[in-house]
Design an enzyme around this catalytic site. Structure first.
Site, PDB file in Angstrom:
ATOM      1  N   SER A   7      34.928  53.359  44.666  1.00  0.00           N
ATOM      2  CA  SER A   7      35.092  53.273  43.211  1.00  0.00           C
ATOM      3  C   SER A   7      34.209  52.133  42.727  1.00  0.00           C
ATOM      4  CB  SER A   7      36.558  53.041  42.843  1.00  0.00           C
ATOM      5  OG  SER A   7      37.102  51.974  43.591  1.00  0.00           O
ATOM      6  N   GLU A   9      33.329  49.197  39.558  1.00  0.00           N
ATOM      7  CA  GLU A   9      33.786  48.478  38.359  1.00  0.00           C
ATOM      8  C   GLU A   9      32.588  48.119  37.479  1.00  0.00           C
ATOM      9  OE1 GLU A   9      36.951  45.497  38.753  1.00  0.00           O
ATOM     10  OE2 GLU A   9      35.609  44.146  37.665  1.00  0.00           O
ATOM     11  N   ASP A 101      43.069  36.448  32.680  1.00  0.00           N
ATOM     12  CA  ASP A 101      42.647  35.045  32.693  1.00  0.00           C
ATOM     13  C   ASP A 101      42.738  34.494  31.279  1.00  0.00           C
ATOM     14  OD1 ASP A 101      42.129  34.324  35.285  1.00  0.00           O
ATOM     15  OD2 ASP A 101      40.162  35.279  35.299  1.00  0.00           O
ATOM     16  N   PHE A 211      31.049  32.394  40.291  1.00  0.00           N
ATOM     17  CA  PHE A 211      32.151  33.359  40.180  1.00  0.00           C
ATOM     18  C   PHE A 211      33.208  33.051  41.259  1.00  0.00           C
ATOM     19  CE2 PHE A 211      32.674  38.337  39.961  1.00  0.00           C
ATOM     20  CZ  PHE A 211      33.844  38.176  39.249  1.00  0.00           C
ATOM     21  N   HIS A 260      36.193  49.242  46.738  1.00  0.00           N
ATOM     22  CA  HIS A 260      35.997  49.132  45.286  1.00  0.00           C
ATOM     23  C   HIS A 260      34.862  48.134  45.056  1.00  0.00           C
ATOM     24  CE1 HIS A 260      37.089  49.162  41.039  1.00  0.00           C
ATOM     25  NE2 HIS A 260      37.133  47.835  41.037  1.00  0.00           N
TER      26      HIS A 260
END
Ligand code: FAD
Length: 289
Positions: A7, A9, A101, A211, A260
């Site tokens: 999958s 994102e 967040d 990140f 993912h």
């Protein structure tokens, strides 16, 4: 090694150029036949309308199964469930349900007066609101706010009990930390086939480190050393493809059957990694003759 299910994102585009880039990304990755693609919801709920529009357009135009991210930040319960109903009305009933967040400038999650206190409340309310497939986040390297991994695992179990059907993990670089997390989840009675590793192909090394620091994801020294050398020689892309492909095939060898990918709306590296692990375009026989 069997062909894993994958999958992808994406994040919602903020301007016309970014819209074209997302569409190009979808064109490159759609032939790999993902199980679903998901669209994030900006920190603090900042992309609420953009996420809704991107989700609806992808659903209508791409032919892919689309999942919408949804958070509890900066909205009342009614507003949040209203957005979920809008997704459902647009034909999208897959939700990635998150606490979220805090917005820029705030250092911790503050419940909106009248809003959901945490992800379990959101999951339970979604379950009672419609026929949603609910996915949630999980944290192999421990969420920065969790006391320890045991607390994270106990909380993940509660998210499944509240109505989640699958967990997508935060990205990680140390594959052993994913295995340790999966073992702890199994010991706690969680069905680990429902825990899908999140993979970050490192498109931009400095950005990936920033990140990782924000998410509390440790970056092993050998990865830092390897990228420093690769940067000097201008071959970061080659290194990123090699590291990510190796990591994915180790996960598949260890029995994982779903991955993912955090694509960052840049498809090439994700596509190359997918090819390296045997996920190649699905050719329809009727199109061959
Ligand atoms: P939770 O899992 O609910 O909480 C995080 C940790 O805090 C838990 O593991 C638990 O240890 C502790 N905790 C929280 N509440 C409680 C409680 N009431 N009692 C006990 N312990 C508690 N953010 C966005 O803003 N938009 C997105 O689109 C987005 N997409 C994401 C997709 C994935 C796959 C992942 C993994 C993260 C994503 N995030 C996104 C980031 C996410 O919002 C943050 O990590 C946020 O800080 C936690 O959200 P959560 O729902 O995973 O939290």
């Amino acid at each position: 090694m069997n062909r894993p299910e994958i999958s992808f994102e994406f994040f919602p585009p903020q301007n016309l150029e970014a819209s074209f880039r997302l569409w190009d990304t979808v064109q490159v990755l759609a032939p790999l036949a993902p199980r679903f693609v998901s669209v994030t919801y900006g920190a603090g709920g900042t992309t609420r309308d953009l996420t809704r529009d991107a989700v609806a357009t992808l659903h209508k135009s791409s032919g892919l199964q689309v999942a919408a991210h949804l958070t509890c930040v900066n909205a009342t319960r009614d507003e949040t469930l209203g957005i979920a109903r809008e997704f459902a009305a647009a034909g999208v009933s897959d939700i990635v349900a998150l606490r979220g967040d805090p917005p820029k400038g705030a250092d911790r999650f503050e419940r909106h007066p009248g809003g959901f206190a945490d992800s379990c409340e959101l999951i339970a309310a979604l379950r009672d609101t419609g026929d949603f497939t609910i996915r949630v986040g999980a944290y192999p390297d421990k969420h920065p706010e969790a006391a320890d991994t045991a607390a994270d695992v106990a909380w993940l179990k509660r998210k499944f009990e509240a109505g989640a059907s699958e967990a997508l993990t935060q990205f990680f670089f140390d594959i052993d930390s994913f295995h340790r997390f999966r073992d702890k989840c199994a010991a706690a009675g969680i069905d680990t086939s429902k825990i899908v590793p999140g993979i970050l192909p490192i498109e931009n090394w400095k950005g990936a480190v920033r990140f990782a620091n924000r998410c509390g994801t440790p970056v092993p020294q050998w990865v830092i050393d390897a990228f420093e050398t690769a940067e000097r020689d201008g071959r970061e892309d080659l290194l990123a493809t090699a590291i990510c492909s190796e990591m994915c095939s180790d996960l598949l060898d260890a029995g994982v059957d779903k991955l993912h990918f955090y694509t960052m709306n840049r498809p090439e590296l994700t596509r190359d990694v997918c090819h390296a692990i045997g996920v190649t375009p699905e050719v329809r026989l009727e199109n061959v003759a």
